[in-house]
Write a protein that holds these residues in place. Structure first.
Motif, PDB file in Angstrom:
ATOM      1  N   HIS A 244      49.305  26.672  33.386  1.00  0.00           N
ATOM      2  CA  HIS A 244      48.591  25.726  34.229  1.00  0.00           C
ATOM      3  C   HIS A 244      47.431  26.458  34.895  1.00  0.00           C
ATOM      4  CE1 HIS A 244      50.917  27.874  37.221  1.00  0.00           C
ATOM      5  NE2 HIS A 244      52.043  27.423  36.695  1.00  0.00           N
ATOM      6  N   PRO A 245      46.412  25.748  35.347  1.00  0.00           N
ATOM      7  CA  PRO A 245      45.279  26.386  36.027  1.00  0.00           C
ATOM      8  C   PRO A 245      45.735  27.156  37.260  1.00  0.00           C
ATOM      9  CG  PRO A 245      44.761  24.125  35.447  1.00  0.00           C
ATOM     10  CD  PRO A 245      46.225  24.296  35.204  1.00  0.00           C
ATOM     11  N   MET A 246      44.990  28.234  37.575  1.00  0.00           N
ATOM     12  CA  MET A 246      45.333  29.080  38.712  1.00  0.00           C
ATOM     13  C   MET A 246      44.153  29.173  39.674  1.00  0.00           C
ATOM     14  SD  MET A 246      48.464  29.980  38.178  1.00  0.00           S
ATOM     15  CE  MET A 246      48.691  31.306  39.376  1.00  0.00           C
ATOM     16  N   GLU A 247      44.477  29.213  40.954  1.00  0.00           N
ATOM     17  CA  GLU A 247      43.472  29.390  41.998  1.00  0.00           C
ATOM     18  C   GLU A 247      43.518  30.845  42.481  1.00  0.00           C
ATOM     19  OE1 GLU A 247      43.634  28.333  46.530  1.00  0.00           O
ATOM     20  OE2 GLU A 247      42.938  26.548  45.449  1.00  0.00           O
ATOM     21  N   TRP A 248      42.370  31.513  42.433  1.00  0.00           N
ATOM     22  CA  TRP A 248      42.261  32.904  42.850  1.00  0.00           C
ATOM     23  C   TRP A 248      41.530  32.980  44.187  1.00  0.00           C
ATOM     24  CZ3 TRP A 248      43.732  37.342  39.903  1.00  0.00           C
ATOM     25  CH2 TRP A 248      44.275  37.043  38.658  1.00  0.00           C
ATOM     26  N   THR A 249      42.001  33.868  45.065  1.00  0.00           N
ATOM     27  CA  THR A 249      41.372  34.077  46.375  1.00  0.00           C
ATOM     28  C   THR A 249      41.308  35.566  46.657  1.00  0.00           C
ATOM     29  OG1 THR A 249      42.269  31.987  47.199  1.00  0.00           O
ATOM     30  CG2 THR A 249      41.452  33.554  48.836  1.00  0.00           C
ATOM     31  N   MET A 250      40.125  36.056  47.015  1.00  0.00           N
ATOM     32  CA  MET A 250      39.917  37.467  47.341  1.00  0.00           C
ATOM     33  C   MET A 250      39.176  37.585  48.656  1.00  0.00           C
ATOM     34  SD  MET A 250      39.033  38.424  43.463  1.00  0.00           S
ATOM     35  CE  MET A 250      39.490  36.786  42.933  1.00  0.00           C
ATOM     36  N   THR A 251      39.671  38.422  49.570  1.00  0.00           N
ATOM     37  CA  THR A 251      39.070  38.599  50.887  1.00  0.00           C
ATOM     38  C   THR A 251      38.466  39.991  51.002  1.00  0.00           C
ATOM     39  OG1 THR A 251      40.713  37.106  51.869  1.00  0.00           O
ATOM     40  CG2 THR A 251      39.476  38.538  53.371  1.00  0.00           C
ATOM     41  N   PHE A 252      37.163  40.040  51.307  1.00  0.00           N
ATOM     42  CA  PHE A 252      36.428  41.299  51.449  1.00  0.00           C
ATOM     43  C   PHE A 252      36.002  41.487  52.902  1.00  0.00           C
ATOM     44  CE2 PHE A 252      36.008  40.383  46.998  1.00  0.00           C
ATOM     45  CZ  PHE A 252      35.920  41.615  46.366  1.00  0.00           C
ATOM     46  N   THR A 253      36.025  42.737  53.359  1.00  0.00           N
ATOM     47  CA  THR A 253      35.519  43.050  54.687  1.00  0.00           C
ATOM     48  C   THR A 253      34.003  43.159  54.658  1.00  0.00           C
ATOM     49  OG1 THR A 253      35.584  45.456  54.400  1.00  0.00           O
ATOM     50  CG2 THR A 253      37.618  44.377  55.162  1.00  0.00           C
ATOM     51  N   TYR A 254      33.417  43.241  55.850  1.00  0.00           N
ATOM     52  CA  TYR A 254      31.966  43.388  55.986  1.00  0.00           C
ATOM     53  C   TYR A 254      31.484  44.652  55.289  1.00  0.00           C
ATOM     54  CZ  TYR A 254      27.465  43.360  58.470  1.00  0.00           C
ATOM     55  OH  TYR A 254      26.130  43.344  58.792  1.00  0.00           O
ATOM     56  N   GLN A 255      32.347  45.689  55.244  1.00  0.00           N
ATOM     57  CA  GLN A 255      31.969  46.954  54.619  1.00  0.00           C
ATOM     58  C   GLN A 255      32.142  46.928  53.098  1.00  0.00           C
ATOM     59  OE1 GLN A 255      34.055  46.713  57.265  1.00  0.00           O
ATOM     60  NE2 GLN A 255      32.686  47.458  58.870  1.00  0.00           N
ATOM     61  N   GLY A 256      32.633  45.831  52.540  1.00  0.00           N
ATOM     62  CA  GLY A 256      32.761  45.719  51.095  1.00  0.00           C
ATOM     63  C   GLY A 256      34.110  46.103  50.545  1.00  0.00           C
ATOM     64  N   LYS A 257      35.126  46.199  51.386  1.00  0.00           N
ATOM     65  CA  LYS A 257      36.461  46.579  50.928  1.00  0.00           C
ATOM     66  C   LYS A 257      37.299  45.333  50.683  1.00  0.00           C
ATOM     67  CE  LYS A 257      40.506  49.342  52.246  1.00  0.00           C
ATOM     68  NZ  LYS A 257      41.108  50.190  53.306  1.00  0.00           N
ATOM     69  N   LEU A 258      37.920  45.261  49.516  1.00  0.00           N
ATOM     70  CA  LEU A 258      38.857  44.184  49.211  1.00  0.00           C
ATOM     71  C   LEU A 258      40.170  44.461  49.936  1.00  0.00           C
ATOM     72  CD1 LEU A 258      39.658  41.643  47.585  1.00  0.00           C
ATOM     73  CD2 LEU A 258      40.333  43.178  45.722  1.00  0.00           C
ATOM     74  N   VAL A 259      40.595  43.542  50.784  1.00  0.00           N
ATOM     75  CA  VAL A 259      41.802  43.757  51.583  1.00  0.00           C
ATOM     76  C   VAL A 259      42.949  42.846  51.178  1.00  0.00           C
ATOM     77  CG1 VAL A 259      40.587  44.656  53.596  1.00  0.00           C
ATOM     78  CG2 VAL A 259      40.914  42.190  53.367  1.00  0.00           C
ATOM     79  N   LYS A 260      42.647  41.761  50.448  1.00  0.00           N
ATOM     80  CA  LYS A 260      43.718  40.839  50.077  1.00  0.00           C
ATOM     81  C   LYS A 260      43.314  40.069  48.827  1.00  0.00           C
ATOM     82  CE  LYS A 260      46.598  37.083  51.935  1.00  0.00           C
ATOM     83  NZ  LYS A 260      46.817  36.185  53.097  1.00  0.00           N
ATOM     84  N   ALA A 261      44.271  39.865  47.946  1.00  0.00           N
ATOM     85  CA  ALA A 261      44.038  39.070  46.742  1.00  0.00           C
ATOM     86  C   ALA A 261      45.292  38.247  46.456  1.00  0.00           C
ATOM     87  CB  ALA A 261      43.712  39.966  45.548  1.00  0.00           C
ATOM     88  N   THR A 262      45.098  36.966  46.183  1.00  0.00           N
ATOM     89  CA  THR A 262      46.218  36.082  45.868  1.00  0.00           C
ATOM     90  C   THR A 262      45.833  35.194  44.690  1.00  0.00           C
ATOM     91  OG1 THR A 262      45.487  34.328  47.381  1.00  0.00           O
ATOM     92  CG2 THR A 262      46.958  36.014  48.287  1.00  0.00           C
ATOM     93  N   HIS A 263      46.836  34.671  44.017  1.00  0.00           N
ATOM     94  CA  HIS A 263      46.593  33.624  43.028  1.00  0.00           C
ATOM     95  C   HIS A 263      47.817  32.711  43.009  1.00  0.00           C
ATOM     96  CE1 HIS A 263      49.367  35.591  40.418  1.00  0.00           C
ATOM     97  NE2 HIS A 263      48.876  35.118  39.281  1.00  0.00           N
ATOM     98  N   LYS A 264      47.535  31.421  42.832  1.00  0.00           N
ATOM     99  CA  LYS A 264      48.579  30.398  42.865  1.00  0.00           C
ATOM    100  C   LYS A 264      48.144  29.229  41.996  1.00  0.00           C
ATOM    101  CE  LYS A 264      46.650  28.235  47.026  1.00  0.00           C
ATOM    102  NZ  LYS A 264      46.893  27.857  48.430  1.00  0.00           N
ATOM    103  N   PRO A 265      49.068  28.333  41.635  1.00  0.00           N
ATOM    104  CA  PRO A 265      48.683  27.169  40.842  1.00  0.00           C
ATOM    105  C   PRO A 265      47.586  26.366  41.529  1.00  0.00           C
ATOM    106  CG  PRO A 265      51.063  27.402  40.870  1.00  0.00           C
ATOM    107  CD  PRO A 265      50.531  28.422  41.831  1.00  0.00           C
ATOM    108  N   ALA A 266      46.569  25.990  40.771  1.00  0.00           N
ATOM    109  CA  ALA A 266      45.426  25.262  41.333  1.00  0.00           C
ATOM    110  C   ALA A 266      45.701  23.770  41.321  1.00  0.00           C
ATOM    111  CB  ALA A 266      44.161  25.570  40.538  1.00  0.00           C
ATOM    112  N   PRO A 267      45.399  23.087  42.418  1.00  0.00           N
ATOM    113  CA  PRO A 267      45.624  21.636  42.450  1.00  0.00           C
ATOM    114  C   PRO A 267      44.706  20.874  41.513  1.00  0.00           C
ATOM    115  CG  PRO A 267      44.472  22.358  44.428  1.00  0.00           C
ATOM    116  CD  PRO A 267      44.898  23.602  43.693  1.00  0.00           C
ATOM    117  N   MET A 268      43.451  21.389  41.329  1.00  0.00           N
ATOM    118  CA  MET A 268      42.486  20.771  40.428  1.00  0.00           C
ATOM    119  C   MET A 268      42.235  19.306  40.773  1.00  0.00           C
ATOM    120  SD  MET A 268      41.619  23.260  38.532  1.00  0.00           S
ATOM    121  CE  MET A 268      40.693  22.468  37.247  1.00  0.00           C
ATOM    122  N   LEU A 269      42.256  18.995  42.072  1.00  0.00           N
ATOM    123  CA  LEU A 269      41.989  17.623  42.494  1.00  0.00           C
ATOM    124  C   LEU A 269      40.503  17.338  42.563  1.00  0.00           C
ATOM    125  CD1 LEU A 269      44.670  17.260  45.299  1.00  0.00           C
ATOM    126  CD2 LEU A 269      44.787  16.476  42.925  1.00  0.00           C
ATOM    127  N   ALA A 270      39.732  18.329  42.980  1.00  0.00           N
ATOM    128  CA  ALA A 270      38.286  18.172  43.082  1.00  0.00           C
ATOM    129  C   ALA A 270      37.607  18.948  41.976  1.00  0.00           C
ATOM    130  CB  ALA A 270      37.792  18.662  44.453  1.00  0.00           C
TER     131      ALA A 270
END
Length: 292
Positions: A244-270
């Motif tokens: 099934h489609p997946m939703e990816w999320t990545m959070t970067f700090t102001y300095q350019g460091k990746l601090v968190k990454a997640t993925h979960k089933p995407a609702p695909m509503l929009a």
């Protein structure tokens, strides 16, 4: 002794002059400085590490996978020079790399031109699949890095997309790449997903649907949170993911460091097109402690 005296007639005009000077200075001070009732508007903070007005380097909305025989001669030399280091890192991570039934393909990430990415696979049948990705610096500035994905059908430590080792390796790769890595926010997100074992595809909204192809016009957005240090959150939906489609999320700090990454089933509503520019979906100023 004759007492020292000041004529009152001369002293009064002197006091008037001093009073006028002090009053003028007071008015000037009030005009030049804010009062306690004035609200100070802070200077606008420019989002980092990904600028919000940059044009994407490539019109492609996906990373490209190339078979072993499609590598350029230059990349073949780079890979050959790194082969022993890749084997050493693979064995250190518990992969039986000395066996001969391994295949590989190149992961082409335009956002990281100074790195060669290769994904190695050993398929021994149903339930016995081993995969890892390797990063090799093309310019010699950096070192070979391994991203474990699957070992005989099981995720090592934790699933690669959220694994701290994957995040750490990606941060090192971005550091080695330099400022070039900040030129394409969507390219960063897609490349991270590919290194973590996915094969992400995002198509423009004018793409034609086809059999076994993802639907066009998938969501891709960058959210910016402006605060003392700031964060940027990259999101996209991968319709090519199975089952099934997946939703990816990545959070970067102001300095350019990746601090968190997640993925979960995407609702695909929009259904929204992936933007050509670094569009900001939501931008807001977070009030500091004690501010309204």
């Amino acid at each position: 002794m004759v007492p020292f005296r000041i004529s009152s007639v001369r002293f009064i005009p002197t006091l008037l002059v001093v009073a006028c000077v002090l009053a003028a200075a007071s008015l000037q001070s009030q005009d030049s400085g804010p009062s306690k009732h004035d609200r100070i508007v802070p200077d606008q903070v420019q989002p980092k590490p990904f600028p919000t007005t940059a044009i994407r380097q490539t019109p492609l909305y996906t990373v490209e996978f190339r078979s072993a025989d499609q590598l350029t001669p230059q990349d073949r030399l780079v890979l050959a020079d790194a082969e022993s280091s890749i084997a050493e890192h693979a064995r250190f991570n518990g992969f039986e790399y000395q066996q001969s039934n391994w295949t590989y393909r190149q992961i082409v990430c335009p956002a990281f031109p100074n790195h060669l990415f290769v994904q190695y696979t050993r398929n021994n049948g149903a339930g016995d699949l081993t995969i890892f990705s390797a990063s090799v610096p093309r310019n010699g500035e950096g070192r070979v890095r391994i991203v474990p994905i699957l070992k005989r059908g099981y995720s090592l430590f934790s699933p690669a997309p959220i694994n701290a080792l994957t995040i750490s390796a990606f941060n090192h790769i971005r550091h080695e790449e330099g400022e070039t890595a900040n030129s394409d926010w969507l390219g960063n997100a897609l490349c991270y997903a590919a290194l973590a074992g996915s094969r992400p595809e995002i198509l423009p909204n004018d793409a034609e649907p086809a059999l076994h192809k993802p639907i066009p016009a998938l969501t891709a957005a960058m959210d910016v949170e402006l605060q003392t240090h700031g964060t940027e959150v990259l999101r996209f939906d991968d319709a090519a993911a199975r089952p099934h489609p997946m939703e990816w999320t990545m959070t970067f700090t102001y300095q350019g460091k990746l601090v968190k990454a997640t993925h979960k089933p995407a609702p695909m509503l929009a259904v929204n097109p992936a933007p050509q520019t670094s569009a900001v979906a939501r931008t807001w100023q977070v009030p500091q402690s004690g501010q309204n």
